[in-house]
Design an enzyme around this catalytic site. Sequence first.
Site, PDB file in Angstrom:
ATOM      1  N   TYR A 148      46.037  79.970  48.487  1.00  0.00           N
ATOM      2  CA  TYR A 148      46.200  78.363  48.135  1.00  0.00           C
ATOM      3  C   TYR A 148      46.058  77.516  49.432  1.00  0.00           C
ATOM      4  CZ  TYR A 148      47.003  73.782  46.288  1.00  0.00           C
ATOM      5  OH  TYR A 148      46.970  72.285  46.170  1.00  0.00           O
ATOM      6  N   VAL A 192      57.253  68.870  39.704  1.00  0.00           N
ATOM      7  CA  VAL A 192      58.685  68.589  39.486  1.00  0.00           C
ATOM      8  C   VAL A 192      59.019  67.521  38.597  1.00  0.00           C
ATOM      9  CG1 VAL A 192      59.809  67.991  41.514  1.00  0.00           C
ATOM     10  CG2 VAL A 192      61.100  69.282  40.079  1.00  0.00           C
TER      11      VAL A 192
HETATM   12  C1  UD2 Z   1      53.722  71.274  46.230  1.00  0.00           C
HETATM   13  C2  UD2 Z   1      52.556  71.434  45.373  1.00  0.00           C
HETATM   14  C3  UD2 Z   1      52.033  72.801  45.533  1.00  0.00           C
HETATM   15  C4  UD2 Z   1      51.906  73.117  47.231  1.00  0.00           C
HETATM   16  C5  UD2 Z   1      53.203  72.855  48.027  1.00  0.00           C
HETATM   17  C6  UD2 Z   1      52.840  73.002  49.533  1.00  0.00           C
HETATM   18  C7  UD2 Z   1      52.745  70.115  43.453  1.00  0.00           C
HETATM   19  C8  UD2 Z   1      53.225  70.114  41.911  1.00  0.00           C
HETATM   20  N1  UD2 Z   1      52.889  71.328  43.958  1.00  0.00           N
HETATM   21  O1  UD2 Z   1      54.780  72.037  45.894  1.00  0.00           O
HETATM   22  O2  UD2 Z   1      50.758  72.792  44.958  1.00  0.00           O
HETATM   23  O3  UD2 Z   1      50.831  72.025  47.526  1.00  0.00           O
HETATM   24  O4  UD2 Z   1      53.684  71.457  47.792  1.00  0.00           O
HETATM   25  O5  UD2 Z   1      54.134  72.739  50.073  1.00  0.00           O
HETATM   26  O6  UD2 Z   1      52.683  69.239  43.847  1.00  0.00           O
HETATM   27  N2  UD2 Z   1      61.707  72.468  40.974  1.00  0.00           N
HETATM   28  C9  UD2 Z   1      62.714  72.525  40.338  1.00  0.00           C
HETATM   29  N3  UD2 Z   1      62.457  72.956  39.017  1.00  0.00           N
HETATM   30  C10 UD2 Z   1      61.474  72.908  38.264  1.00  0.00           C
HETATM   31  C11 UD2 Z   1      60.196  72.785  39.184  1.00  0.00           C
HETATM   32  C12 UD2 Z   1      60.315  72.478  40.682  1.00  0.00           C
HETATM   33  O7  UD2 Z   1      63.927  72.657  40.762  1.00  0.00           O
HETATM   34  O8  UD2 Z   1      61.157  72.920  37.024  1.00  0.00           O
HETATM   35  C13 UD2 Z   1      61.980  72.417  42.348  1.00  0.00           C
HETATM   36  C14 UD2 Z   1      60.956  73.341  43.514  1.00  0.00           C
HETATM   37  O9  UD2 Z   1      61.727  74.470  43.391  1.00  0.00           O
HETATM   38  C15 UD2 Z   1      61.002  72.586  44.653  1.00  0.00           C
HETATM   39  C16 UD2 Z   1      60.878  71.088  44.310  1.00  0.00           C
HETATM   40  O10 UD2 Z   1      61.406  70.978  42.729  1.00  0.00           O
HETATM   41  O11 UD2 Z   1      61.857  72.721  45.648  1.00  0.00           O
HETATM   42  C17 UD2 Z   1      59.272  70.417  43.962  1.00  0.00           C
HETATM   43  O12 UD2 Z   1      58.528  71.378  43.472  1.00  0.00           O
HETATM   44  P1  UD2 Z   1      56.964  71.109  43.102  1.00  0.00           P
HETATM   45  O13 UD2 Z   1      56.530  72.367  42.330  1.00  0.00           O
HETATM   46  O14 UD2 Z   1      57.030  69.818  42.270  1.00  0.00           O
HETATM   47  O15 UD2 Z   1      56.360  70.746  44.242  1.00  0.00           O
HETATM   48  P2  UD2 Z   1      56.376  71.743  45.915  1.00  0.00           P
HETATM   49  O16 UD2 Z   1      56.680  70.747  46.833  1.00  0.00           O
HETATM   50  O17 UD2 Z   1      57.237  72.762  45.682  1.00  0.00           O
END
Ligand code: UD2
Length: 314
Positions: A148, A192
């Site tokens: 990605y 999230v």
């Molecule tokens: C974001 C982007 C992804 C990629 C990445 C690059 C989104 C949705 N995703 O991922 O596409 O570009 O950045 O670094 O914008 N979490 C929980 N419980 C849940 C879901 C998530 O604890 O049910 C945690 C997850 O493990 C993480 C944080 O929340 O630590 C943010 O998760 P995310 O998927 O919203 O975004 P991210 O930054 O991991």
Amino acid sequence: MSKYLITGGAGFIGSNLVEKIVSQGDDVVIVDNLSMGKLENIIHFSKKHVSFYKEDITNFNFMEKLLVSENFDYIVLLGAVASVANSVQDPQKTHLINQEANLNIYEIIRKNNLKIKKLLFASSAAVYGDEPTLPKSEESVIRPLTPYAIDKFASEKYALAYGKLYNIPTVATRFFNVYGPKQNPESQYSGVLSIIKDRLVSDEVFTMYGDGNQTRDFTYIDDVIEAMLILLHDHNVKWDVYNVATGKSTSLNEIIKTFEKVANKNLKIKYEAKRQGDIEKSQADVNKIREKVGFNTKISLEEGLKRYYGRKQD
Ligand code: UD2
């Protein structure tokens, strides 16, 4: 009146962008295969101003016919498999969508000498990878770690290099953690905040991966749309990439507290192990967009969460 092409226009960011453009009296053509986007995000738009094609952006013949016949002023490339996890499971298929389909569009513009006013490619903070220095400026180390992120980086670089080589006005944005209405909470890899909102509304249990101290630069959708429109319309902006974010970082624990206050309820949380490859901290340096085009985000976290929670249906 201007005419826009928006790939991925039925998705979260796309449909919010379409709404804003239509409210300003311009016309939009959406190409979206509804793999991640939803018809209900766009069904209410007036057919007079919004046309919708349920098509794959990888249908090169279709895209060429469309671009050559419509004479778009602005092109916004949001169509993608917006899931890191999917790209890891199926790298070749997502590469076709996340990179080759974009290259094809640049080629159509070049070969047909199309006179567009601006093309904006939507890239991601994922390109920075896990190099720990913060905040991330556009000049920071790039370390794309997943198909990605690699495809986002390649499409971004192609957009800017093509622009310069063939004199096509192009710009790229690196989004951080965008949230707001129409974000789809259905997958465990959805944003999230869309998941937290869903659990708050339904009183279901939210699964926290890790201890909640991980931080993100959470950016409200309306700020993102405003930044995109400024970058599209400013003639001095071309062949460059911009972080689009607040410049602030907030932990999941902190944002949950604010969300609970806004919703006036407590979130039920269960804790599981940190996700593999999860980035611990993320924060954008936003000096470039501030200095070059005078853009600052306006919506605080509390205000953004209020607006988001107020729209219970999406
Ligand atoms: C974001 C982007 C992804 C990629 C990445 C690059 C989104 C949705 N995703 O991922 O596409 O570009 O950045 O670094 O914008 N979490 C929980 N419980 C849940 C879901 C998530 O604890 O049910 C945690 C997850 O493990 C993480 C944080 O929340 O630590 C943010 O998760 P995310 O998927 O919203 O975004 P991210 O930054 O991991």
